[in-house]
Motif scaffolding. Sequence first.
Motif, PDB file in Angstrom:
ATOM      1  N   THR A 196       0.817  -1.219   0.000  1.00 19.45           N
ATOM      2  CA  THR A 196       0.000   0.000   0.000  1.00 19.45           C
ATOM      3  C   THR A 196       0.847   1.264   0.000  1.00 19.45           C
ATOM      4  O   THR A 196       0.333   2.370  -0.148  1.00 19.45           O
ATOM      5  N   GLY A 197       2.166   1.104   0.212  1.00 19.51           N
ATOM      6  CA  GLY A 197       3.053   2.249   0.160  1.00 19.51           C
ATOM      7  C   GLY A 197       3.081   3.112   1.410  1.00 19.51           C
ATOM      8  O   GLY A 197       3.792   4.108   1.462  1.00 19.51           O
ATOM      9  N   ASP A 198       2.304   2.737   2.425  1.00 20.44           N
ATOM     10  CA  ASP A 198       2.265   3.624   3.599  1.00 20.44           C
ATOM     11  C   ASP A 198       3.352   3.332   4.623  1.00 20.44           C
ATOM     12  O   ASP A 198       3.631   4.155   5.481  1.00 20.44           O
ATOM     13  N   THR A 199       3.995   2.152   4.525  1.00 21.92           N
ATOM     14  CA  THR A 199       5.106   1.881   5.432  1.00 21.92           C
ATOM     15  C   THR A 199       6.305   1.327   4.667  1.00 21.92           C
ATOM     16  O   THR A 199       6.166   0.746   3.587  1.00 21.92           O
ATOM     17  N   LEU A 200       7.469   1.530   5.261  1.00 23.28           N
ATOM     18  CA  LEU A 200       8.719   1.019   4.726  1.00 23.28           C
ATOM     19  C   LEU A 200       9.415   0.280   5.853  1.00 23.28           C
ATOM     20  O   LEU A 200       9.381   0.718   7.000  1.00 23.28           O
ATOM     21  N   ILE A 201      10.023  -0.858   5.511  1.00 19.65           N
ATOM     22  CA  ILE A 201      10.758  -1.619   6.526  1.00 19.65           C
ATOM     23  C   ILE A 201      12.210  -1.722   6.072  1.00 19.65           C
ATOM     24  O   ILE A 201      12.486  -1.810   4.874  1.00 19.65           O
ATOM     25  N   SER A 202      13.139  -1.669   7.019  1.00 21.20           N
ATOM     26  CA  SER A 202      14.550  -1.823   6.665  1.00 21.20           C
ATOM     27  C   SER A 202      15.208  -2.798   7.627  1.00 21.20           C
ATOM     28  O   SER A 202      14.799  -2.937   8.780  1.00 21.20           O
ATOM     29  N   SER A 203      16.229  -3.486   7.116  1.00 21.99           N
ATOM     30  CA  SER A 203      17.069  -4.316   7.989  1.00 21.99           C
ATOM     31  C   SER A 203      18.493  -3.804   7.850  1.00 21.99           C
ATOM     32  O   SER A 203      18.864  -3.253   6.813  1.00 21.99           O
ATOM     33  N   SER A 204      19.291  -3.975   8.906  1.00 22.33           N
ATOM     34  CA  SER A 204      20.655  -3.467   8.829  1.00 22.33           C
ATOM     35  C   SER A 204      21.622  -4.355   9.593  1.00 22.33           C
ATOM     36  O   SER A 204      21.226  -5.212  10.381  1.00 22.33           O
ATOM     37  N   GLU A 205      22.904  -4.105   9.336  1.00 16.30           N
ATOM     38  CA  GLU A 205      23.975  -4.917   9.917  1.00 16.30           C
ATOM     39  C   GLU A 205      24.100  -4.725  11.429  1.00 16.30           C
ATOM     40  O   GLU A 205      24.835  -5.443  12.082  1.00 16.30           O
ATOM     41  N   ASP A 206      23.415  -3.703  11.978  1.00 16.27           N
ATOM     42  CA  ASP A 206      23.444  -3.514  13.435  1.00 16.27           C
ATOM     43  C   ASP A 206      22.312  -4.293  14.120  1.00 16.27           C
ATOM     44  O   ASP A 206      21.955  -4.006  15.258  1.00 16.27           O
ATOM     45  N   ASP A 207      21.734  -5.270  13.396  1.00 16.07           N
ATOM     46  CA  ASP A 207      20.707  -6.183  13.934  1.00 16.07           C
ATOM     47  C   ASP A 207      19.376  -5.489  14.232  1.00 16.07           C
ATOM     48  O   ASP A 207      18.597  -5.969  15.047  1.00 16.07           O
ATOM     49  N   GLN A 208      19.114  -4.376  13.540  1.00 14.83           N
ATOM     50  CA  GLN A 208      17.850  -3.670  13.767  1.00 14.83           C
ATOM     51  C   GLN A 208      16.924  -3.773  12.565  1.00 14.83           C
ATOM     52  O   GLN A 208      17.370  -3.717  11.419  1.00 14.83           O
TER      53      GLN A 208
END
Length: 320
Positions: free
Chosen positions: A38-50
């Motif tokens: 729906t474009g209303d949220t974005l999720i990210s993953s990163s090398e700092d385990d977040q």
Amino acid sequence: MHIKGEMKLTEPVVRSFRVAKVFKENTDRINNIDFSPTGDTLISSSEDDQIVIYDCEKGTQKRTVNSKKYGVDLVHFTHAKNTAIHASTKVDDTIRYLSLHDNKYIRYFPGHTKKVVALSMSPVDDMFLSGSLDKTLRLWDLRSPNCQGLMHLTSRPVAAFDPEGLIFAAGVNSESVKLYDLRSFDKGPFASFRLNTEKNCEWTGLKFSPDGKTILLSTNSSIIRLVDAFHGNPTHTLTGHLNDKKIPLEASFSPDSQFVFSGSTDGRVHVWHAESGHKICVFNADHNGPVQCIQFNPKYMMLASGCNNMAFWLPSEENS
């Protein structure tokens, strides 16, 4: 931050994009980003385990989920609300299905014996694909921990579903693209396109354009290949962005399939016209490191790019 919905993407609008907001929550490289359908949220993953979840309409960070035990890579929203799948960077190479609402794992998908380097969620149902350095491609259903299909390949795979979710493409050995029908993939590919073998680089990502007509192959070099998805003819090689670190740089289409965006190791963002292959512009971003993640919002006039920082881009007001 004010984002717009129904606005037509033209070259002047693309050229007018500017960084509207920068988030500096991460202490290490953002390794994957994914917009909700729906474009209303974005999720990210990163090398700092977040895992960080952003509200795209408000331009705010909604919440952070820590994955200290297993690490996190290749995070993707599933179709169920508030759930995601991700690959692991510690302990083992199991894929994990996470409820973001209460930070609890719903299911584990074991099987890969080396790092998972490709993860693609079906656009229509609960199927997903994973590819690993163990040279296998696996097909899964979110409702079952058992692998639904297994393919042994000769090299690191790149793979993705087409926009209809009926077929998937696998890139093998940085030289051939194989198309499989989801209902009979065990019979082998129904089409196989052989391209010139990459000399100084390898394919690190594969995507279909949203209209399903083009396959994009990103690499760990400063080239992006565009291939006709029906006949397998190479249509364009997009170049000019810097990749002097030989790392995977994501490239993405705009939702209308007209434009291709890519990051670079010098922190800039490059934009090409997909049909002509011509470069349109280069943005000097507020990125202090290589931009390895870049995607266009599927519903709103907004671009997201990530190094250690996350940047949200909007067209400037004179074009709105």
